[in-house]
Design a protein around this motif. Structure first.
Motif, mmCIF file in Angstrom:
data_model
loop_
_atom_site.group_PDB
_atom_site.id
_atom_site.type_symbol
_atom_site.label_atom_id
_atom_site.label_comp_id
_atom_site.label_asym_id
_atom_site.label_seq_id
_atom_site.Cartn_x
_atom_site.Cartn_y
_atom_site.Cartn_z
ATOM 1 N N PHE A 145 3.190 5.591 13.110
ATOM 2 C CA PHE A 145 4.028 4.827 14.045
ATOM 3 C C PHE A 145 4.948 3.872 13.276
ATOM 4 N N ILE A 146 4.399 3.198 12.280
ATOM 5 C CA ILE A 146 5.203 2.248 11.497
ATOM 6 C C ILE A 146 6.262 2.993 10.697
ATOM 7 N N ILE A 147 5.901 4.154 10.143
ATOM 8 C CA ILE A 147 6.887 4.956 9.391
ATOM 9 C C ILE A 147 8.044 5.348 10.297
ATOM 10 N N LYS A 148 7.733 5.711 11.524
ATOM 11 C CA LYS A 148 8.771 6.136 12.471
ATOM 12 C C LYS A 148 9.665 4.974 12.878
ATOM 13 N N ASN A 149 9.074 3.800 13.114
ATOM 14 C CA ASN A 149 9.833 2.664 13.635
ATOM 15 C C ASN A 149 10.319 1.702 12.552
ATOM 16 N N ILE A 169 0.845 -1.200 0.000
ATOM 17 C CA ILE A 169 0.000 0.000 0.000
ATOM 18 C C ILE A 169 0.876 1.243 0.000
ATOM 19 N N ASP A 170 0.341 2.301 -0.545
ATOM 20 C CA ASP A 170 1.009 3.612 -0.570
ATOM 21 C C ASP A 170 0.985 4.208 0.841
ATOM 22 N N ALA A 171 2.144 4.688 1.317
ATOM 23 C CA ALA A 171 2.230 5.215 2.688
ATOM 24 C C ALA A 171 1.558 6.563 2.833
ATOM 25 N N GLN A 172 1.319 7.270 1.736
ATOM 26 C CA GLN A 172 0.702 8.594 1.832
ATOM 27 C C GLN A 172 -0.818 8.497 1.874
ATOM 28 N N GLN A 173 -1.405 7.799 0.936
ATOM 29 C CA GLN A 173 -2.859 7.739 0.815
ATOM 30 C C GLN A 173 -3.452 6.424 1.317
ATOM 31 N N SER A 229 2.217 -8.502 9.682
ATOM 32 C CA SER A 229 3.596 -8.030 9.794
ATOM 33 C C SER A 229 3.803 -6.974 8.706
ATOM 34 N N VAL A 230 4.247 -5.763 9.104
ATOM 35 C CA VAL A 230 4.375 -4.650 8.164
ATOM 36 C C VAL A 230 5.813 -4.138 8.188
ATOM 37 N N ASN A 231 6.350 -3.909 7.012
ATOM 38 C CA ASN A 231 7.660 -3.274 6.865
ATOM 39 C C ASN A 231 7.498 -2.039 6.005
ATOM 40 N N TYR A 232 8.151 -0.964 6.429
ATOM 41 C CA TYR A 232 8.069 0.293 5.679
ATOM 42 C C TYR A 232 9.322 0.468 4.844
ATOM 43 N N MET A 233 9.125 0.580 3.525
ATOM 44 C CA MET A 233 10.239 0.848 2.611
ATOM 45 C C MET A 233 10.334 2.352 2.428
ATOM 46 N N ARG A 234 11.320 2.949 3.093
ATOM 47 C CA ARG A 234 11.392 4.411 3.139
ATOM 48 C C ARG A 234 11.672 5.027 1.778
ATOM 49 N N GLU A 235 12.574 4.390 1.023
ATOM 50 C CA GLU A 235 12.929 4.992 -0.268
ATOM 51 C C GLU A 235 11.749 4.958 -1.238
ATOM 52 N N ALA A 236 10.877 3.947 -1.114
ATOM 53 C CA ALA A 236 9.708 3.869 -1.999
ATOM 54 C C ALA A 236 8.460 4.454 -1.360
ATOM 55 N N ASN A 237 8.538 4.766 -0.037
ATOM 56 C CA ASN A 237 7.400 5.301 0.705
ATOM 57 C C ASN A 237 6.192 4.372 0.583
ATOM 58 N N LYS A 238 6.436 3.067 0.833
ATOM 59 C CA LYS A 238 5.384 2.065 0.712
ATOM 60 C C LYS A 238 5.435 1.127 1.918
ATOM 61 N N PHE A 239 4.279 0.499 2.178
ATOM 62 C CA PHE A 239 4.187 -0.530 3.211
ATOM 63 C C PHE A 239 4.090 -1.896 2.535
ATOM 64 N N SER A 284 -8.613 1.283 -0.984
ATOM 65 C CA SER A 284 -7.581 1.685 -0.025
ATOM 66 C C SER A 284 -7.744 0.867 1.252
ATOM 67 N N LEU A 285 -6.796 1.063 2.157
ATOM 68 C CA LEU A 285 -6.828 0.318 3.417
ATOM 69 C C LEU A 285 -8.114 0.613 4.192
ATOM 70 N N ARG A 286 -8.623 1.847 4.108
ATOM 71 C CA ARG A 286 -9.843 2.216 4.847
ATOM 72 C C ARG A 286 -11.048 1.417 4.379
ATOM 73 N N ASP A 287 -11.039 0.919 3.132
ATOM 74 C CA ASP A 287 -12.185 0.180 2.597
ATOM 75 C C ASP A 287 -12.270 -1.242 3.152
ATOM 76 N N ILE A 288 -11.152 -1.769 3.631
ATOM 77 C CA ILE A 288 -11.159 -3.159 4.083
ATOM 78 C C ILE A 288 -10.912 -3.289 5.575
ATOM 79 N N GLU A 289 -10.376 -2.241 6.216
ATOM 80 C CA GLU A 289 -10.086 -2.296 7.652
ATOM 81 C C GLU A 289 -11.395 -2.256 8.434
#
Length: 974
Positions: free
Chosen positions: A538-542, A490-494, A564-574, A519-524
């Motif tokens: 929180f995930i972006i920070k950690n 998923i896109d970390a911005q939207q 389990s979620v990993n944030y790819m900072r260079e791609a700004n994605k989860f 988007s994540l809001r549609d399924i959460e």
């Protein structure tokens, strides 16, 4: 004034005062004489007019000429203006008029006359005459005479004074003339002296002014010098750089400021007078300083190392001036250790940055929007396969040409859109073509810098070579698509879904096409949008996180997922991996429910054991109390005042016994008398009693099943259950309502047992008691069956009612469910197994009266108090008693007295061997031995020991004397 003139002045004043006195006396005498003559004339004149003050007229004349008295009085007042008051009196047929003139005063004299008519005195007339005008004239005359006398006196005194003065002042005038001449001579001399003094004073003033100017100037110079010295001292001491003065040979430090001391970490006492040579970290640097000072007398920004008191080397910049003639060095020193360290850190950081960029294949870039000129770091040149030649200017158009033709227009449109939308930052991925023809994937991130007016002036950002990652994504995409666990990006911005594998599509029920538009809001399903956004930050920070979440599938089911979620900072994605744990969560909930039920059952069982133990000891105590109390009561006269106290003791003991039965009911350990009964008949038989319990303001509604519901139950206990539930319902409906009692049949299957964890498979009769009262919350429902829990006020309930119901129903192999909500009333549903067959139990008839006896009884009881009270009771009624404390002693005594012992009364539970063991041993000795069992333990223990059955004679403690004696007589007479 001369003494002669003063003396003559005093004589003149005395003469004038005497003259004025005699003149005034003469004036008064003249006026007094004139007054006496005037008064004598007035008396004569007014004496002749006295007859005119009274007038008599008849009433008829009054009416004829004046019409009435008022007119007459008015006319009379007008004709006599000196009459100030008129009084009228009517004696008989006459009218008497009295004229009253002015009131008497110091200037009046009275006259009187008696008025008669015929031979009668009509009125005494008194007339008062006022001569105020004449007196006023006399006063004015007196004042005029006195004023004239005073004026004559003043004139004569003035004339005499002038004459005396002229005679007395002639010698004085000659003296004054001579004195004035002398004064003029003296004044001329004085003027000459003043001119000389003025001239000398002017000279002295000029001298003084010059002197003051000189002093003022000197003071000002001294003050300026003092201020300058103070400023220099402050500047010297408070300077941000160290300042010092030392000898050229380094033998002595002459002066220094506070900053100098701070740099070296020493006190002024330590530094002053010390050799400066010892503070140099490197002697070669000092030699270099001296060498450079030989050519010039000053030196600026010379870098050197200095030693602190702690031995630390501080890098410093010093500026020096040499005073060669005195051999003195003056200068300043600045500690640049922190700056040198920062420069070294920056250098190391730049080196690490270059290494990091090289290792991460990431470089930084900057674009001047005014010139469209690009600036690249070395790694950007390396990514584009170019040499980092700074002499070559790279423009945006040159960069655009290197973009892959298939991506070029997309990049142009993206940059244009970011400019049109005034985006402060953006990122994009695309391909480039190197000069060698090689194709690379790059990730570009940009930040926009603006000037003070808010206009963009440059862009800067990073470029990263993601070719390997793209190749890895292609490589691993097949693996992810075939993975058992779900995965999506998923896109970390939207929060938009960018990629998803087949496993997640199958799990969630949406197709890949549908999910890529969501988007994540549609399924959460477990969090609101604000919490989702907060968790993403929180995930972006950690960088990563593991947690449980819930998603909503296409068909509406809620799925529990381990994520389990990993944030790819260079791609700004989860990058999100998920495992379906829905079944496991259901199993955990079921396990928690079972554990809660187990804990509740264990708690109830523990409380039950406690209640049983308490009941045994309590029953023994009550047996002794009630036994002795009954004995005293039997031997007490009816009129004994203590009889009432004993009765109260017995009443309280019986209440305590009932409380013990309540505890046993909760623990399901009380003795029961099961019967084959129809529950419909029990309910209908209790209708009238229930009506009385609930009162008139509550309506009772009874609905029984259309067929018999036969159960094995203790009728008394079922009735007690109904009464307790009705009592609780009444308390829940203080303002009235409806109580509904319903019976029916219900069949329980395996699914019901699995859901509710109660009962066994089969048919049940249910008894429902529902009210329309206040209802209960969840916390109350959780605790209502606990003993001593009550929602009633202190003193208005023990809290044992529902716990007794719980124990009773459990003892009947049934269960009870509660349904209630605050404000919606409560419903208790009791389920009891339907009986397949049975027979009614008939009660034995009790003896009509208590009879005594003479037989010998063996009493076996380990509790001394109970044993003594029972022994005394039996002896009171004629029985002979042999007592034993345990089974061994009882067997011994029985063997010794078996020919005379007709009955054995034994406690069941005793230390060592039980009453049942005693009974078995006695049966071996004498098969027909008669035994009565007594126990304070509840029925379930007795049954467990194999004692309770239909053929056993059993009395439960505490037993009333008549019960025990009747049972003894009954067994002996069998």
């Amino acid at each position: 004034m001369s003494p002669t003139l003063l003396k003559r002045k005093r004589s003149l004043v005395a003469f004038m005062a005497i003259l004025l006195f005699f003149l005034i006396v003469a004036d008064v005498s003249i006026v007094s004489t004139y007054r006496r003559q005037m008064l004598s004339g007035l008396k004569k004149h007014w004496q002749s007019e006295l007859d005119m003050t009274g007038i008599f007229i008849t009433e008829s004349l009054l009416k004829h000429e004046y019409a009435n008295v008022e007119n007459f009085l008015v006319m009379s007042a007008k004709e006599n203006d000196n009459i100030i008051e008129i009084n009228a009196v009517t004696p008989n047929n006459f009218v008497l008029v009295q004229y009253k003139r002015a009131k008497p005063s110091a200037h009046t004299f009275p006259q009187e006359k008696q008025i008669r008519y015929g031979d009668r005195d009509l009125l005494d007339l008194k007339v008062v005459r006022d001569f105020e005008p004449e007196e006023k004239n006399l006063r004015n005359l007196l004042l005029q005479l006195i004023a004239g006398s005073l004026l004559v006196t003043i004139i004569m005194g003035f004339v005499l004074w002038i004459s005396i003065r002229r005679m007395a002042l002639r010698p004085l005038e000659r003296e004054i003339t001579e004195r004035r001449h002398a004064e003029e001579l003296l004044q001329r001399a004085k003027n000459d002296l003043e001119i000389k003094v003025r001239e000398r004073t002017s000279e002295l003033r000029d001298i003084n002014e010059n002197l003051l100017l000189e002093i003022s100037e000197r003071t000002r110079v001294e003050e300026d010098l003092r201020e300058s010295e103070e400023k220099f001292r402050n500047l010297f001491n408070n300077a941000e750089v160290g300042m010092f003065r030392t000898r050229l040979d380094g033998s002595e430090i002459l002066n220094m400021n506070e900053r100098f001391l701070t740099i070296f970490g020493r006190t002024r006492e330590e530094m002053h007078g010390s050799a400066s040579v010892i503070h140099w970290a490197d002697p070669r640097e000092r030699e270099e300083m001296l060498r450079r000072l030989e050519a010039e007398d000053y030196l600026t920004e010379f870098e050197c190392g200095m030693l602190t008191k702690q031995g630390e080397v501080r890098r410093c910049l010093t500026s020096l001036r040499l005073y060669r003639a005195q051999g003195i060095l003056e200068g300043s020193i600045m500690d640049i250790t922190a700056r040198k360290r920062a420069e070294e850190a920056i250098t190391r950081s730049e080196a690490r940055l270059k290494d990091a960029q090289r290792q991460g294949k990431m470089g930084d870039w900057e674009t001047d929007l005014a010139t469209n000129i690009l600036s690249w770091s070395d790694e950007v040149y390396a990514i584009f396969g170019m040499n980092p030649d700074r002499s070559i200017t790279i423009r945006v158009d040159d960069f655009i040409k290197r973009i892959h033709p298939d991506d070029r227009q997309r990049v142009k449109d993206f940059i244009k859109e970011s400019v049109d939308n005034a985006l402060d930052s953006w990122n994009i991925e695309y391909r480039i073509i190197l000069d060698s023809g090689e194709e690379k994937h790059i990730f570009v991130n940009a930040l926009v810098e603006k000037n003070d007016q808010g206009m963009p002036v440059r862009r800067r950002g990073i470029v990263q070579d993601i070719t390997e990652r793209k190749q890895a994504e292609v490589k691993y995409k097949t693996i992810l698509d075939t993975a058992m666990d779900s995965f999506y990006i998923i896109d970390a911005q939207q929060g938009n879904i960018l990629e998803v594998n087949d496993a997640y599509c199958s799990l969630i029920g949406y197709s890949r096409t549908e999910l890529l538009k969501m988007s994540l809001r549609d399924i959460e399903a477990s969090e609101n949008p604000a919490k989702i956004a907060e968790h993403m930050q929180f995930i972006i920070k950690n960088g990563s996180d593991r947690f449980e979440t819930r998603h909503r599938s296409k068909d509406g089911r809620i799925l529990d997922l381990e994520t389990s979620v990993n944030y790819m900072r260079e791609a700004n994605k989860f990058f999100v991996f998920m495992h379906d744990i829905t079944e496991r969560k259901l199993a955990e909930k079921e396990k928690e429910k079972l554990q809660a039920q187990l804990l509740q059952a264990q708690k109830m069982e523990a409380i039950g054991h406690l209640a049983g133990g308490v009941a045994h000891d309590f029953n023994n105590i009550l047996s002794a109390i009630m036994g002795y109390a009954h004995l005293m009561l039997m031997n007490m006269k009816d009129d004994d005042p203590l009889r009432r106290n004993l009765q109260q003791i017995l009443i309280s003991s019986e209440k305590a016994a009932n409380l013990t039965k309540s505890l046993l009911a909760f623990s399901r350990k009380q003795a029961v008398q099961m019967q084959y009964v129809n529950i419909n008949e029990i309910v209908l038989g209790m209708t009238k009693i229930l009506d009385r319990i609930i009162g008139e303001d509550i309506h009772l509604r009874v609905n029984t099943a259309g067929h018999d519901l036969m159960i094995n139950a203790d009728v008394n206990q079922i009735e007690q259950v109904l009464m307790n539930l009705a009592s609780n319902a009444r308390d829940a409906m203080p303002d009235g309502g409806t109580l509904t009692v319903t019976t029916g049949e219900f069949e329980i299957d395996e699914q019901y047992i699995k859901m509710h964890q109660v009962g066994e498979v089969g048919k049940y009769a249910f008894l429902s008691v529902a009210d329309t009262g206040m209802g209960m919350d969840d916390n109350t429902k959780k605790n209502i069956f606990d003993p001593f829990f009550s929602t009633k006020e202190v003193g208005k309930g023990t809290g044992l009612g529902l716990s007794m119901i719980y124990g009773t129903i459990k003892q009947h192999n049934g269960f009870i469910n509660v349904y209630s909500k605050p404000g919606e009333g409560s419903a208790f549903k009791i389920y009891l197994p339907l009986a397949k067959s049975g027979k009614k139990v008939t009660k034995k008839k009790e003896a009509a009266a208590i009879s005594s006896g003479t037989e010998t009884v063996l009493l076996v009881e380990d509790d001394e108090a109970v044993r003594n009270s029972t022994k005394t009771l039996l002896q009171e009624f004629g029985y002979s008693v042999i007592e034993a404390v345990d089974v061994q002693q009882a067997l011994k005594l029985f063997m010794e007295n078996k020919d005379i012992i007709r009955l054995v009364i034994t406690d069941i539970i005793m230390p060592g061997q039980s009453g049942k063991d005693l009974h078995n041993e006695l049966m071996k000795i004498t098969a027909g031995v008669k035994v009565i069992f007594i126990s304070g333990y509840p029925a379930y223990i007795l049954a467990k020991k194999g004692i309770i059955d239909s053929e056993v004679n059993l009395i439960l403690k505490p037993a009333k004397p008549e019960v025990l004696l009747s049972k003894v007589r009954e067994v002996l007479d069998e």
